[in-house]
Design a protein around this motif. Structure first.
Motif, PDB file in Angstrom:
ATOM      1  N   PRO A  56       0.812  -1.229   0.000  1.00 44.52           N
ATOM      2  CA  PRO A  56       0.000   0.000   0.000  1.00 44.52           C
ATOM      3  C   PRO A  56       0.838   1.268   0.000  1.00 44.52           C
ATOM      4  O   PRO A  56       0.424   2.298  -0.554  1.00 44.52           O
ATOM      5  CB  PRO A  56      -0.816  -0.122   1.302  1.00 44.52           C
ATOM      6  N   MET A  57       2.026   1.216   0.612  1.00 45.23           N
ATOM      7  CA  MET A  57       2.852   2.410   0.718  1.00 45.23           C
ATOM      8  C   MET A  57       3.626   2.719  -0.569  1.00 45.23           C
ATOM      9  O   MET A  57       4.392   3.675  -0.629  1.00 45.23           O
ATOM     10  CB  MET A  57       3.840   2.256   1.873  1.00 45.23           C
ATOM     11  N   SER A  58       3.423   1.913  -1.594  1.00 48.75           N
ATOM     12  CA  SER A  58       4.064   2.187  -2.879  1.00 48.75           C
ATOM     13  C   SER A  58       3.297   3.236  -3.679  1.00 48.75           C
ATOM     14  O   SER A  58       3.753   3.677  -4.725  1.00 48.75           O
ATOM     15  CB  SER A  58       4.188   0.896  -3.701  1.00 48.75           C
ATOM     16  N   TYR A  59       2.137   3.630  -3.169  1.00 51.68           N
ATOM     17  CA  TYR A  59       1.313   4.641  -3.840  1.00 51.68           C
ATOM     18  C   TYR A  59       1.389   5.948  -3.063  1.00 51.68           C
ATOM     19  O   TYR A  59       1.264   5.965  -1.835  1.00 51.68           O
ATOM     20  CB  TYR A  59      -0.144   4.179  -3.924  1.00 51.68           C
ATOM     21  N   ASP A  60       1.541   7.044  -3.796  1.00 58.42           N
ATOM     22  CA  ASP A  60       1.642   8.354  -3.144  1.00 58.42           C
ATOM     23  C   ASP A  60       0.380   8.701  -2.365  1.00 58.42           C
ATOM     24  O   ASP A  60       0.444   9.289  -1.271  1.00 58.42           O
ATOM     25  CB  ASP A  60       1.923   9.442  -4.184  1.00 58.42           C
ATOM     26  N   PHE A  61      -0.792   8.367  -2.920  1.00 59.20           N
ATOM     27  CA  PHE A  61      -2.031   8.732  -2.232  1.00 59.20           C
ATOM     28  C   PHE A  61      -2.163   7.985  -0.904  1.00 59.20           C
ATOM     29  O   PHE A  61      -2.742   8.508   0.051  1.00 59.20           O
ATOM     30  CB  PHE A  61      -3.249   8.479  -3.126  1.00 59.20           C
ATOM     31  N   MET A  62      -1.605   6.780  -0.820  1.00 62.89           N
ATOM     32  CA  MET A  62      -1.650   6.043   0.431  1.00 62.89           C
ATOM     33  C   MET A  62      -0.685   6.644   1.453  1.00 62.89           C
ATOM     34  O   MET A  62      -0.978   6.668   2.649  1.00 62.89           O
ATOM     35  CB  MET A  62      -1.311   4.576   0.198  1.00 62.89           C
ATOM     36  N   LEU A  63       0.451   7.133   1.001  1.00 57.05           N
ATOM     37  CA  LEU A  63       1.393   7.781   1.906  1.00 57.05           C
ATOM     38  C   LEU A  63       0.788   9.048   2.494  1.00 57.05           C
ATOM     39  O   LEU A  63       0.910   9.310   3.695  1.00 57.05           O
ATOM     40  CB  LEU A  63       2.693   8.107   1.171  1.00 57.05           C
ATOM     41  N   ARG A  64       0.119   9.839   1.631  1.00 53.41           N
ATOM     42  CA  ARG A  64      -0.538  11.045   2.139  1.00 53.41           C
ATOM     43  C   ARG A  64      -1.682  10.681   3.090  1.00 53.41           C
ATOM     44  O   ARG A  64      -1.885  11.339   4.116  1.00 53.41           O
ATOM     45  CB  ARG A  64      -1.065  11.888   0.977  1.00 53.41           C
ATOM     46  N   ALA A  65      -2.425   9.632   2.750  1.00 52.64           N
ATOM     47  CA  ALA A  65      -3.514   9.191   3.618  1.00 52.64           C
ATOM     48  C   ALA A  65      -2.979   8.730   4.968  1.00 52.64           C
ATOM     49  O   ALA A  65      -3.556   9.033   6.018  1.00 52.64           O
ATOM     50  CB  ALA A  65      -4.300   8.062   2.944  1.00 52.64           C
ATOM     51  N   LEU A  66      -1.864   7.998   4.949  1.00 47.49           N
ATOM     52  CA  LEU A  66      -1.279   7.512   6.196  1.00 47.49           C
ATOM     53  C   LEU A  66      -0.814   8.674   7.062  1.00 47.49           C
ATOM     54  O   LEU A  66      -1.092   8.713   8.273  1.00 47.49           O
ATOM     55  CB  LEU A  66      -0.096   6.591   5.890  1.00 47.49           C
ATOM     56  N   ALA A  67      -0.132   9.642   6.458  1.00 49.66           N
ATOM     57  CA  ALA A  67       0.356  10.789   7.222  1.00 49.66           C
ATOM     58  C   ALA A  67      -0.811  11.587   7.811  1.00 49.66           C
ATOM     59  O   ALA A  67      -0.785  11.975   8.990  1.00 49.66           O
ATOM     60  CB  ALA A  67       1.212  11.681   6.321  1.00 49.66           C
ATOM     61  N   ILE A  83     -18.160  16.284   4.589  1.00 52.89           N
ATOM     62  CA  ILE A  83     -19.090  15.572   5.464  1.00 52.89           C
ATOM     63  C   ILE A  83     -18.621  14.152   5.743  1.00 52.89           C
ATOM     64  O   ILE A  83     -18.587  13.703   6.883  1.00 52.89           O
ATOM     65  CB  ILE A  83     -20.497  15.539   4.829  1.00 52.89           C
ATOM     66  N   PHE A  84     -18.246  13.447   4.673  1.00 53.53           N
ATOM     67  CA  PHE A  84     -17.963  12.019   4.816  1.00 53.53           C
ATOM     68  C   PHE A  84     -16.473  11.691   4.782  1.00 53.53           C
ATOM     69  O   PHE A  84     -16.093  10.553   5.002  1.00 53.53           O
ATOM     70  CB  PHE A  84     -18.670  11.240   3.701  1.00 53.53           C
ATOM     71  N   GLY A  85     -15.645  12.687   4.515  1.00 53.11           N
ATOM     72  CA  GLY A  85     -14.213  12.442   4.446  1.00 53.11           C
ATOM     73  C   GLY A  85     -13.792  11.906   3.089  1.00 53.11           C
ATOM     74  O   GLY A  85     -14.569  11.283   2.365  1.00 53.11           O
ATOM     75  N   ASN A  86     -12.552  12.158   2.763  1.00 50.82           N
ATOM     76  CA  ASN A  86     -11.996  11.660   1.503  1.00 50.82           C
ATOM     77  C   ASN A  86     -10.516  11.401   1.735  1.00 50.82           C
ATOM     78  O   ASN A  86      -9.644  12.053   1.158  1.00 50.82           O
ATOM     79  CB  ASN A  86     -12.212  12.673   0.386  1.00 50.82           C
ATOM     80  N   LEU A  87     -10.236  10.445   2.590  1.00 52.37           N
ATOM     81  CA  LEU A  87      -8.875  10.211   3.062  1.00 52.37           C
ATOM     82  C   LEU A  87      -7.922   9.880   1.927  1.00 52.37           C
ATOM     83  O   LEU A  87      -6.783  10.346   1.895  1.00 52.37           O
ATOM     84  CB  LEU A  87      -8.881   9.088   4.099  1.00 52.37           C
ATOM     85  N   LEU A  88      -8.382   9.085   0.973  1.00 48.62           N
ATOM     86  CA  LEU A  88      -7.501   8.670  -0.127  1.00 48.62           C
ATOM     87  C   LEU A  88      -7.340   9.772  -1.174  1.00 48.62           C
ATOM     88  O   LEU A  88      -6.529   9.631  -2.086  1.00 48.62           O
ATOM     89  CB  LEU A  88      -8.043   7.399  -0.782  1.00 48.62           C
ATOM     90  N   GLY A  89      -8.108  10.856  -1.019  1.00 50.57           N
ATOM     91  CA  GLY A  89      -8.005  11.958  -1.966  1.00 50.57           C
ATOM     92  C   GLY A  89      -7.324  13.185  -1.392  1.00 50.57           C
ATOM     93  O   GLY A  89      -7.388  14.273  -1.979  1.00 50.57           O
ATOM     94  N   VAL A  90      -6.650  13.039  -0.259  1.00 53.58           N
ATOM     95  CA  VAL A  90      -5.970  14.178   0.378  1.00 53.58           C
ATOM     96  C   VAL A  90      -4.821  14.641  -0.511  1.00 53.58           C
ATOM     97  O   VAL A  90      -3.973  13.845  -0.930  1.00 53.58           O
ATOM     98  CB  VAL A  90      -5.436  13.782   1.765  1.00 53.58           C
ATOM     99  N   SER A  91      -4.792  15.935  -0.806  1.00 55.15           N
ATOM    100  CA  SER A  91      -3.737  16.495  -1.641  1.00 55.15           C
ATOM    101  C   SER A  91      -2.543  16.910  -0.789  1.00 55.15           C
ATOM    102  O   SER A  91      -2.617  16.934   0.448  1.00 55.15           O
ATOM    103  CB  SER A  91      -4.267  17.704  -2.411  1.00 55.15           C
ATOM    104  N   SER A  92      -1.454  17.261  -1.460  1.00 52.04           N
ATOM    105  CA  SER A  92      -0.256  17.690  -0.736  1.00 52.04           C
ATOM    106  C   SER A  92      -0.514  18.974   0.050  1.00 52.04           C
ATOM    107  O   SER A  92      -0.031  19.135   1.178  1.00 52.04           O
ATOM    108  CB  SER A  92       0.899  17.901  -1.721  1.00 52.04           C
ATOM    109  N   SER A  93      -1.294  19.900  -0.542  1.00 50.26           N
ATOM    110  CA  SER A  93      -1.593  21.151   0.159  1.00 50.26           C
ATOM    111  C   SER A  93      -2.472  20.905   1.381  1.00 50.26           C
ATOM    112  O   SER A  93      -2.291  21.537   2.432  1.00 50.26           O
ATOM    113  CB  SER A  93      -2.292  22.130  -0.796  1.00 50.26           C
ATOM    114  N   GLU A  94      -3.427  19.975   1.258  1.00 57.12           N
ATOM    115  CA  GLU A  94      -4.278  19.652   2.410  1.00 57.12           C
ATOM    116  C   GLU A  94      -3.473  18.965   3.514  1.00 57.12           C
ATOM    117  O   GLU A  94      -3.686  19.219   4.700  1.00 57.12           O
ATOM    118  CB  GLU A  94      -5.432  18.760   1.958  1.00 57.12           C
TER     119      GLU A  94
END
Length: 297
Positions: free
Chosen positions: A10-21, A125-136
């Motif tokens: 899972p950590m091989s994807y950038d979106f997962m790394l941002r989600a984890l952080a 409202i419902f969250g979008n953890l896997l869609g968190v951008s670098s700025s967010e």
């Protein structure tokens, strides 16, 4: 597939790394603050503020201002309205909290439905953890650091305020200012957490870790360690589980926290439902048969 591969894939994807952080930051900040909310008895207030910030976040988006600014303004507005309804009518505080936070939450829903946007504001409202951008992620990090620094710097004052506001006032502290500061931090923390789980589930992250730690220890400073530790483990478990079984990430994180609370509620040695009974039975057996008690050498 090896255990190492399961952990690293899972950590091989950038979106997962941002989600984890994002999840780890939100989990730690919410868990630390939840210790004071549980101790003071502000669970309902946490619910109110976390939902009441929604219209502020939407309006901040409209004018291009930081989400935190709108959240803090509406967080304090909610607290002021709750106090006004409570003090100027026969309505009790719990009812006032329900009236104010549901009304402001509904206002946020209406604003989301009418505000023209190129992005889907429902993630608030419902969250979008896997869609968190670098700025967010940067915003979450900054707000999280600010909140933790203030909590650490005012640790003694907040703790004294939570245990004995009268004593705090006698020592020269202002309970009203301390309460207002905690509410401001609650609003900031709500912004941090809504990036991960959305407004609907923020209250769970603000209450469950502190409540779980409260069942495990009678010392507040230990609560401040246990609650974040539990929250971090649940964040990791929930995020990995959501990846492999393809479910909502924020929901899985909160579900993990709820599962741990149930286990602690049942089996905590001193305060667990089953743990207390087992402890009583063990003491009765020791009293009936002294040979079961370990004798000092």
């Amino acid at each position: 597939m090896t255990a190492v591969h399961l952990l690293l894939e899972p950590m091989s994807y950038d979106f997962m790394l941002r989600a984890l952080a994002t999840t780890l930051i939100a989990s730690i900040v919410c868990a630390v603050l939840s210790c004071w909310l549980v101790l003071i008895g502000w669970s309902l207030m946490g619910d109110a503020v976390s939902h009441a910030v929604l219209p502020g976040v939407v309006l901040a988006y409209v004018v291009g201002a930081p989400f935190a600014l709108g959240a803090v303004v509406f967080g304090f507005l909610a607290v002021g309205l709750i106090g006004a309804v409570r003090d100027t009518s026969r309505i009790k505080e719990d009812a006032a909290i329900g009236i104010v936070f549901t009304t402001l939450f509904a206002l946020g829903l209406v604003l989301i439905s009418v505000v023209p946007s190129h992005t889907d504001l429902n993630h608030i409202i419902f969250g979008n953890l896997l869609g968190v951008s670098s700025s967010e992620l940067l915003q979450v990090s900054v707000l999280g650091v600010i909140t933790l620094v203030v909590l650490a710097a005012k640790n003694r004052d907040f703790t004294l305020f939570a245990f004995d506001p009268t004593h705090a006032h006698a020592l020269g502290l202002n309970p009203k200012i301390l309460g207002a500061l905690l509410l401001g931090l609650l609003a900031l923390t709500s912004v941090v957490a809504l990036q991960a789980v959305g407004v609907v589930l923020v209250v769970a992250m603000l209450i469950i870790p502190g409540a779980t730690a409260y069942l495990l220890t009678d010392r507040f400073q230990r609560m401040l360690i246990i609650a974040p530790a539990i929250s971090v483990v649940c964040a990791l478990v929930g995020l990995y589980a959501s990846y492999y079984i393809d479910t909502a990430s924020g929901g899985m994180v909160v579900l993990s926290q709820g599962g741990v609370f149930v286990l602690v509620y049942l089996f905590s040695p001193r305060h667990g439902l089953i743990g207390r009974r087992l402890s009583v039975r063990r003491r009765r057996r020791e009293m009936a048969d002294p040979s079961l008690t370990v004798q000092p050498q």
